[in-house]
Structures are given as C-alpha cells and as structure tokens.
Design a protein around this motif. Structure first.
Motif, PDB file in Angstrom:
ATOM      1  N   LEU A 832       0.660  -1.398  -0.057  1.00  0.00           N
ATOM      2  CA  LEU A 832      -0.058  -0.079   0.049  1.00  0.00           C
ATOM      3  C   LEU A 832       0.833   1.153  -0.045  1.00  0.00           C
ATOM      4  N   GLU A 833       1.785   1.243   0.752  1.00  0.00           N
ATOM      5  CA  GLU A 833       2.848   2.517   0.822  1.00  0.00           C
ATOM      6  C   GLU A 833       3.338   2.560  -0.460  1.00  0.00           C
ATOM      7  N   GLU A 836       0.757   4.076  -3.022  1.00  0.00           N
ATOM      8  CA  GLU A 836       0.466   5.495  -2.645  1.00  0.00           C
ATOM      9  C   GLU A 836       1.583   6.535  -2.867  1.00  0.00           C
ATOM     10  N   GLU A 837       2.723   6.117  -2.897  1.00  0.00           N
ATOM     11  CA  GLU A 837       4.008   6.917  -3.296  1.00  0.00           C
ATOM     12  C   GLU A 837       3.691   6.967  -4.881  1.00  0.00           C
ATOM     13  N   ARG A 840       1.321   9.467  -5.849  1.00  0.00           N
ATOM     14  CA  ARG A 840       1.509  10.992  -5.710  1.00  0.00           C
ATOM     15  C   ARG A 840       2.514  11.437  -6.719  1.00  0.00           C
ATOM     16  N   LEU A 857      -4.215  -1.631  -6.016  1.00  0.00           N
ATOM     17  CA  LEU A 857      -4.612  -1.099  -4.985  1.00  0.00           C
ATOM     18  C   LEU A 857      -5.848  -1.984  -4.715  1.00  0.00           C
TER      19      LEU A 857
END
Length: 1016
Positions: A832-833, A836-837, A840, A857
C-alpha cells in the motif's frame, strides 16, 4: 529444335545458295550479326540441312586463344580421317600436316613454298567437290589466324564454277570499316551477305514465351528493355526468370505481389494475433528484403553472364570499349575516347556496336548487374589503373566530385592531400543519397591521405558518424584516437558530445567521464547544458563528473513562460531518443546543434526554436511539466507535428525518436505505432540498418504497451538480430528487456530465460537501459513464482534512480513492480505504501500508470471496494489502448463480481478478459481464465477452438517451440537466434513438423496450428 526466331528469311537465302551450289555455282557467304544474334544457331541449322541434302560439311570455330597459331583454323577443317566422311578427304589431312610444319609468313602467297601448297590444297578440294558438294563453315571467323583466313579467301576466289560454298560468320562491323572479305564479296560473282538484325518486340515476346510460357506483357516489356532484342540475352533473361520463380524471388519484370501467393515463405496472409494494428497489406517492416535495394531487386545472373560472353565473342574493340564504359559508367559517352586514348569518332563507333549488341543503351549498361560482371572480369591491376586514369581525366575536365571519388575508391588511390576535402564532400553527399557504404569507403580512403593531425581527427570523426549508420561497432575502433584528439586540441570541444555518446554507447564510461571533464574545462557551463540534459535521460551516473549546474530560473520568470527552450544550446534535451547514447553520433554543429523545432523547421543556431517545441522534450525529459490531460494533449499534438514534418535523416532521427517516445509516454501508443511503422519503412528505404534496428526496438516497446505481445516479441527479436551483439553496446538492454517482457507475458519462459542468460555489458546497469532490463527481469521472476528475486530487481531500479536523483516517464515504474512483489510475498502494508507513493508521483498523470496502480490497489480491499477501483482502472487502461492491462483488470473485475454474487457480470467480464488475453497471446492469463470460465450449467468450459493455437501432441517440446515461431512468421535464422540453436537444427525440426502434421510449408503450418483444438 534449333531456335531461329525471325531468322526464316536468312535461312531461305542460305537454302538458295545450296541450290546454286548443287547446280555448279559455288559461292562465298558472309553471315554477319552482333554477338548473340544467332549466327552459330543459323550455321548449325544450315549445315544440318546441307548434310541432309548430301553435302559434305566441314566446320571450324575461330578462337581468340588460337588466333596466333598459323593455319590452326584450316587444320580444324581437314582433320585426320575419322567417321563416315573420313575417306572422302583423301590427301587433305596430309596436306594440312605439311602446312603446319611450315613457318608461315604473310601474305601467304609471298612464299613459293606456301603458294605451291595452297595450289595443291585447292586441287584436292576441287577433286573432292566433283564427287560431292562441299559446305565449309567458319564460325567466329574474326578470331581466326590470318594465314588460314587468307588461304580460305584464296580458295573462295576459285569456287565460281565448282560445287563448293564457303561461309564465314563474324560480328557486324561499322560501315566505315572495310576488310578483306568485303573486297572479295564485292568482286565475287556469287558472293552473298546475310545480315542478322535484332529481334523485333514481337520476336522477343515469341522467343521469351518459348522458355517462359506464362510471360505477360510486363515481363516482355522488361525483357525488351534489358536485351534490346539480342536473342542470347533474351534466353539468359528467361533463365533468370525461371530461376527466380523456382526459388521464390521476384522475377525481372514481375510486379511486386503478382506472385506472392506462390512464393515459399510468403507472409502476405493474415496471422492471428500478429497484425498489431498494422494496415492490411503493408509489407512487414521486419522483412529483411524490405528496402534493401540490392537484396530486393530481381537477380539477373544469367543475363549478366550472357553480356560478358557477348563482349568476349565480339571484336576486341567492343570488349575494350565495354570495359571502359563499365569503369566510367554514366560518364562513358563523354570521356570514353580520352580513357582509351582514341579519337572521338572511333569511340562513337565502339559505342554504336555495343548498342547494337543490346549491352548498352545511350552509352550506358542496361543493367548494373551486367556492369558489375564486366568489372569483375577485368584483371584487378588493369581495373585499378583504369579507375586512376578516369579519376584524373574527370578532375582535369570538370567532373563531379562524387564521380571522381568513386574512381579513387575503386582504385584505392589517394595520391595527395587534395583528395581529402573532395572525399569528405563526396561522403557528405553520399549520406544525403542514402549511400552510407560509399561514404564510409570515401572517408576510409581520406584518412590515409590526411596531411596533419587535425585533418585526420576531423575525417576520422566523420568516418565514425557515417559508419554508425551502418554498424555502431565500426565507430568503436576510432574512439580512443578521437578522445585523445579532444584532449590534445586537434578536435574542437564542440565535437566532444558525439565522442562522449559513442563512448557511452560502447560502455566505456570511464573514458566518457574523462572526456566530459575535458569538455567542462574548455566549454564551461554554457556548453554543458545540452549534455547535462542528455545525460540525465541516458546515463545520470556521469552527471557527478560535471560541475554543479547553475540554479534553474524561477518558474514565474519570462524564460519559463514559453514551452520552448530559452536557449537553443539547451535543445538537445528535445532530441533524446530510445537509442540514447549514439543517437546523435552523426554530429552537426556541436552537442547543442538543434531542438525538435530546429531539426524540422530548419532554424539556424541563433534565435529561439518555434513555440511548443519544448513540449516533446517535456513529455520525455521533464515529467513535472506534463501533469494534466491538457498538457499531454498538447504534447501529442506537438509530437505529431514533428513527425509530419520530419524527413528521417541523421539530423532528425533523434527528434523522431523523442516524438515517438512522447506519444508513447502520453498514453497515445496506437498513434505512436502508426508513426513508428512509417519511420521503420523509411529507414529501410534509406538503407540505414542502425536507424532501422533502433526504431524497430522502439516499435517493440510500443507494442508491449499496446498489449500486442507477439508483435513485440517479433520486433524485439528482429532488432537484436539485425545488429551484431557488440554493435548494440549498452543499448541492447532495451530490446532485450522488451523481448523478455513479451515472452514472459506469453508464457514463453524458456525464451525469456534464454535472453536473460545472455551476457550484457556491465556498464548497462549504469544507464537507463539497465533499468528496463532489471524491470523486465523482475516481472519474469514474478511470473515464475520468485517474488523475492523480483523485489530485489525492482528495488535495485529504485535505488539507482534515487541515487541519480531523477525519475523520468521513459524510466520504468519500479514502484508498481515492487508493490506487486510485496503483495505476492504477503506484505500488504508495504504494498500500500508503494502504491500511494506512485499515485503521488507526477507520472501518475499517465492513464496507464494510474490504471495499473488502481488495479493493484484494488487487490488490497474487499470485493465491494474493488469494483469502483477496477472500474476506474478499466476506463483508464481501455482509453490508453493497453489491451493486456485491460484484460487483467477485467479478470480481477470478474472475480470481484463473482465474490459479490453477480454471476452474470462476472461471466461477462471474464469472457471479455478471455477474448483480449487470447488476442494478446497472453497464455498464462488465457489458461487461467479458460479454466475459470463458468457455463450456465456450472461446468468448466474450455476456450473455443478458434482461439486455440497449440500444436499436435505428436510434436516434441522442441518441435512445438519451433512450430509456434514458424507459424508466427519468424525466419529460420530468427528462430535459431531466439532458441539458441543452429539454423540447421531449425530446418531439421521443420522437416519433421511438416511430415508429422501433413502440411506443406509455413502457410499450411500456420493454418493448422491456428485451427486445432487444444490438447487434452
């Protein structure tokens, strides 16, 4: 039966001569015609009819090799007694033995002993003629020895009231040239001259159709143009046609495609899953024959040999003139007399004779293959000497520099330093004319004649640039010398960029760094901006060797208001292509020689590039500037403007590559594919193997983004095989990575492992090509159940990009791969990290990147959360044309609907996914979907037969692999390269495959494999 097309009138005249001879009227006949006109065939037919009518026929053949042997020709007429007519000759053989023992002088009647012998010879012939009429024929009389010819004319003057006919066959001669036989014919009461002319167009058609029954009007027209009506050349042309058709090549005069269905290995038919959006009917740009002007044109080997034979059988003057014309080529009509040292009138007569033969038209060879055959027939020293004389006379009489250079190159002669600028200019023109091989020859010769180090360095750099177009490996041997020349000042610093790129291409990063340091000392920051931009895209690791960059201007400043570069010196960033290093090896005015706008619009080195020219660069080099759909739309429009206006050449190739990458990175892969196909075809026409290989590698990358895996595999394999391994240098990482990606997606894990096991340059991993290689290897590890190994590769990508401080759209999205690996391992939080990176990052503006991230995701949520994420991902991936990504999203969406109880929606999504996976030839995904496809009865339904492409259970695994590649249209050499076996092994496999499956050739194999139901 003897072939005597349009020779009936001549044969009738000769029959009348025989009739007169039987009535006691002997005669002298001169049969004349150009070499190949049919004199020999006519003589043979006439002699056969004479024998049938009761004549004693005696024949001889003149030979250039025996024309200095006194009485040699006459000795052939009266050999030792043998055969049924041997006893009739009586004392003639003995007289000939006596004649050969004499030392003959000319004229033959100048010696009493010779005169007595000739009288005895005539008496013996006259007595023999009293018993039986005699026909004496001499073919190629012009090659006979003088003593024999004078003796025959002595006899001819006495045959008026006897039954003896003497016939001499020889080439036609210019009307102004009168020889002894002409004088005899003028005064002979029964003298006859038979002239053989060229065939008419109808005669050519008739003769050709005797040998090629289905010869159409196009073939007849081509034959007429090539032969000029010479029967010998027509027969040779027919032989070339038969040979070409037997071997599956286009015959001379055949229109392309007329017989394509009959040629073995024809690829014009449809191949399921391998059309990849190409326009129907377009010739395959990976076909090795495409654009190869020598390899693609019909072969005329027999014709060329016949031309050579005609020159040798004709008069010596014709052979000398033919050789001189072959050397001079297009300059022949104007300078033939100077080269041969004869007067213009004599040269004109020689050209007329060669025109009559059908060898020349308007003073030039009708076909260059024949010209090359004539040149090859010459003694090498004689040919070189003639080329040297031709170069000198062209220089003295204002010949073109290119023509003079061709002669100097052919003679390997560079006498003085004056030839260097001439050869340089000729090389530059040759590159414009797509004759890179000739340009390299010119520059190789020029290097030998250079007067000083500076001139030698300049010429060597030109040589490296020209050679790179053909084979990048040829530039490697010059780089040490060029780097030294830069350090010593023999080369100006503005040329350093090309040398650095070539060093980087070949993995010589240490030397590239040293050269960069030298460049920094001499050029300063103003000369480094373009190089810095280029390195950031290709090899950011070398940026550490440069002084810190000047602070970038504030975004609100006027310099940042325009999308175009503020200073043309910074414009090389617009020219970054997939080739990376070496893509500007051709040079130009230094490392900052032009932006996309200048490369296409032709702006000079001063002033600004056109507005918008920086958009292409921003899509490729500066992703932060393309963060919206509108910006990507502008980049697409600008890229297509560049592609519409660019004619592919050394200057515009980087701009074309950059524009194609901009389209690809802006989610316009389908448009990029169309433009890239056009560029590949143009590179093929321009005979530039390196351009073609680079563009084909880029086309493979585009095909992967489209989900067209077979096409990607085919293009990547072709690109790798087109250049030798050493020639690819560090850039080999790109096609290898693409091939591994395609093979992995198709389930061809052995093929992927084979290419991953091949050695690659160590320096590869310090360039962006190494990032693609690591990314492809990571996905291979994921597909083969090794997520930890995959994670290592993806993290290595990220570490390198972090160390370099750059993350461009052309770099692989390592976080997506790492997230999938973490998910396989079970580390959902870390997955998940990473996602999300990624979301962005500016690169997430790409629909393909965002859609893939959303699909991964969704795997972290429950079924209810997955559906909206997958629905958005589906919209994004369908919109950017990623068919394989779409199939994967649909498969996941089907599982999500199934978990929520929506069986109908699940079935619909999976069936769409199955269809797309089958079209993409994504075998692992297709198998998984086929096994999970639920029918209305709840049974497992196998995929439909029309989507099957497995082979017979009779085949071994190795045969299965060969059959699959052959059915996709791969050449034997390409299959061997892909599987790591020999071409002979592939041929043996195919023989067994055809026998086992009972098919004829690849077309039948493709049809069989694409129509079989799968094995149980």
């Amino acid at each position: 039966m003897t072939d005597l097309t349009e020779r009936d009138d001549a044969l009738a005249r000769l029959e009348s001569v025989l009739a007169g001879c039987r009535a006691g009227r002997g005669g002298l006949v001169s049969i004349r015609g150009f070499a190949g006109s049919g004199k020999t065939a006519l003589l043979r037919e006439w002699a056969a009819r004479a024998r049938a009518a009761g004549f004693l026929t005696l024949g001889a053949l003149g030979s250039r090799a025996e024309n200095m042997l006194p009485m040699g020709l006459l000795g052939q007429l009266f050999p030792a007694p043998a055969g049924p007519d041997g006893d009739l000759l009586g004392p003639l053989p003995a007289l000939m033995d006596e004649a050969l023992s004499l030392t003959w002088t000319l004229p033959v009647l100048g010696s009493p002993a010779q005169s007595r012998l000739l009288r005895r010879l005539w008496s013996a012939i006259a007595r023999l003629a009293g018993r039986r009429p005699i026909l004496i024929t001499v073919d190629d009389a012009h090659h006979g020895d003088a003593a024999s010819l004078q003796s025959l004319l002595y006899v001819a003057r006495r045959v008026e009231r006897t039954r003896v006919v003497i016939a001499l066959a020889e080439p036609a001669r210019p009307r102004r040239l009168l020889e002894a036989i002409d004088i005899e014919l003028l005064g002979h009461p029964h003298g006859h001259r038979v002239e053989l002319s060229a065939l008419t167009r109808d005669g050519v058609a008739s003769l050709l159709r005797r040998h090629v029954a289905d010869a159409g009007d196009g073939l007849v027209a081509a034959c007429w143009e090539l032969t000029g009506g010479n029967p010998a050349l027509v027969r040779a042309f027919a032989e070339d046609v038969r040979t070409a058709r037997a071997t599956g090549r286009d015959a001379p005069g055949d229109r392309p495609g007329d017989r394509s269905g009959d040629r073995p290995g024809d690829r014009s038919g449809d191949r399921s899953g391998d059309r990849s959006g190409d326009r129907a009917g377009r010739r395959d740009p990976c076909d090795d024959r495409f654009g190869d002007r020598d390899g693609d044109r019909p072969r005329v080997d027999a014709y060329a040999g016949a031309v050579l034979a005609c020159l040798h059988r004709g008069r010596p003057t014709g052979l000398w003139a033919g050789r001189a014309v072959a050397v001079l080529d297009e300059d022949g009509p104007d300078h033939l007399h100077r080269l041969l040292g004869i007067d213009p009138a004599s040269a004109g007569l020689a050209l007329d004779e060669l025109d009559r033969i059908g060898v020349l038209r308007a003073g030039r060879f009708r076909d260059q293959e024949a010209r090359r055959a004539v040149l090859g027939d010459m003694d090498p020293r004689e040919r070189a000497a003639m080329h040297r004389r031709a170069a000198k006379l062209l220089r003295d009489h204002g010949g073109s520099r290119t023509a003079i250079a061709r002669h100097l190159v052919a003679a390997l002669h560079a006498p003085d330093p004056w030839v260097v600028p001439l050869l340089q200019e000729a090389a530059a023109q040759a590159l414009l004319d797509d004759e890179a091989e000739f340009a390299v020859d010119c520059l190789n010769l020029a290097v030998r004649a250079c007067a000083d180090d500076a001139q030698r360095a300049e010429t060597t750099l030109m040589l490296a640039r020209a050679g790179w177009r053909l084979n990048p490996a040829t530039a490697d041997r010059h780089l040490t010398m060029l780097a030294a020349a830069l350090r010593e000042g023999s080369l100006p610093w503005r040329e350093a960029g090309d040398v650095v790129r070539a060093l980087l291409w070949h993995g010589r990063l240490h030397e590239a760094g040293q050269t960069l340091a030298s460049l920094a000392d001499q050029a300063g920051e103003s000369g480094l901006t373009a190089t810095r931009e280029w390195l950031s895209n290709v090899c950011p690791s070398l940026l550490a060797g440069l002084p810190p960059a000047e602070p970038a201007p504030d975004a609100s400043s006027p310099a940042m208001a325009s999308p175009g570069p503020a200073d043309p010196a910074t414009a090389d960033s617009d020219l970054i292509g997939p080739a990376g290093a070496g893509s500007r090896l051709d040079g130009g005015a230094g490392v900052g020689s032009g932006s996309v706008g200048r490369a296409v619009a032709g702006s000079g080195p001063a002033g600004r590039a056109g507005a918008g020219s920086g958009l292409v660069a921003s899509a490729v080099v500066a992703p932060g500037r393309v963060v919206s759909v509108a910006a990507r739309g502008e980049a697409v429009a600008e890229a297509e403007r560049v592609l519409r206006g660019a004619r592919l050449d050394d200057e515009t190739l980087p701009a074309v590559e950059a524009a194609l990458l901009a389209l690809m990175c802006s989610d316009a892969a389908d448009r990029a594919a169309v433009w890239c196909d056009r560029a590949i075809e143009e590179a093929a026409r321009r005979r530039a193997p390196t351009w073609r290989a680079l563009l084909t590698a880029l086309r493979a990358e585009i095909a992967v983004r489209q989900g067209r895996l077979p096409l990607a595999k085919r293009h990547a394999s072709w690109a790798i095989s087109r250049l030798p391994p050493r020639s690819w240098g560090v850039a080999v990482g790109m096609p290898v990575a693409t091939l591994v990606q395609a093979a992995t997606g198709m389930g061809s894990y052995d093929l992927a492992a084979h290419h991953l096991g091949r050695p690659v340059p160590e320096a590869l991993f310090l360039t962006r090509f190494g990032l693609h290689y690591l990314d492809a290897r990571g996905h291979y590890h994921l597909a083969t159940g090794r997520p930890h190994a995959a994670l290592d590769d993806f993290l290595a990508c990220g570490e390198l990009m972090s160390r370099w401080g750059t993350d461009l759209p052309v770099f692989p999205r390592w976080r997506l791969g790492a997230a999938e690996a973490q998910l396989r391992i079970g580390r959902r939080d870390r997955c998940l990290e990473l996602l999300e990176e990624q979301l962005r990052e500016p690169a997430a503006a790409s629909a393909r990147v965002r859609g893939t991230a959303l699909r991964l995701l969704a795997a972290l949520g429950d079924p209810a959360e997955r559906v909206p994420l997958l629905t958005e991902a589906l919209t994004l991936l369908e919109g950017c044309g990623d068919r394989l990504g779409t199939a994967r999203v649909l498969a996941d969406l089907g599982h999500a609907h199934q978990a929520l109880g929506g069986r109908a929606r699940a079935r619909q999504a999976r069936r769409r996914a199955l269809r797309l996976a089958t079209e993409c030839r994504a075998e692992p995904l297709r198998r998984a979907l086929a096994l999970s496809e639920v029918s209305r009865d709840g049974d497992v339904t196998p995929y439909p037969p029309e989507t099957a492409y497995e082979t017979s259970p009779l085949l071994s695994d190795a045969e299965h692999r060969v059959a699959s590649l052959a059915a996709e249209g791969y050449l034997n050499r390409e299959i061997a390269e892909s599987l790591g076996v020999t071409v002979s092994t592939v041929e043996q496999h195919l023989t067994r495959i055809y026998r086992k499956l009972d098919v004829n050739g690849r077309a039948g194999l493709a049809e069989r494999l694409h129509s079989r139901t799968p094995r149980a």
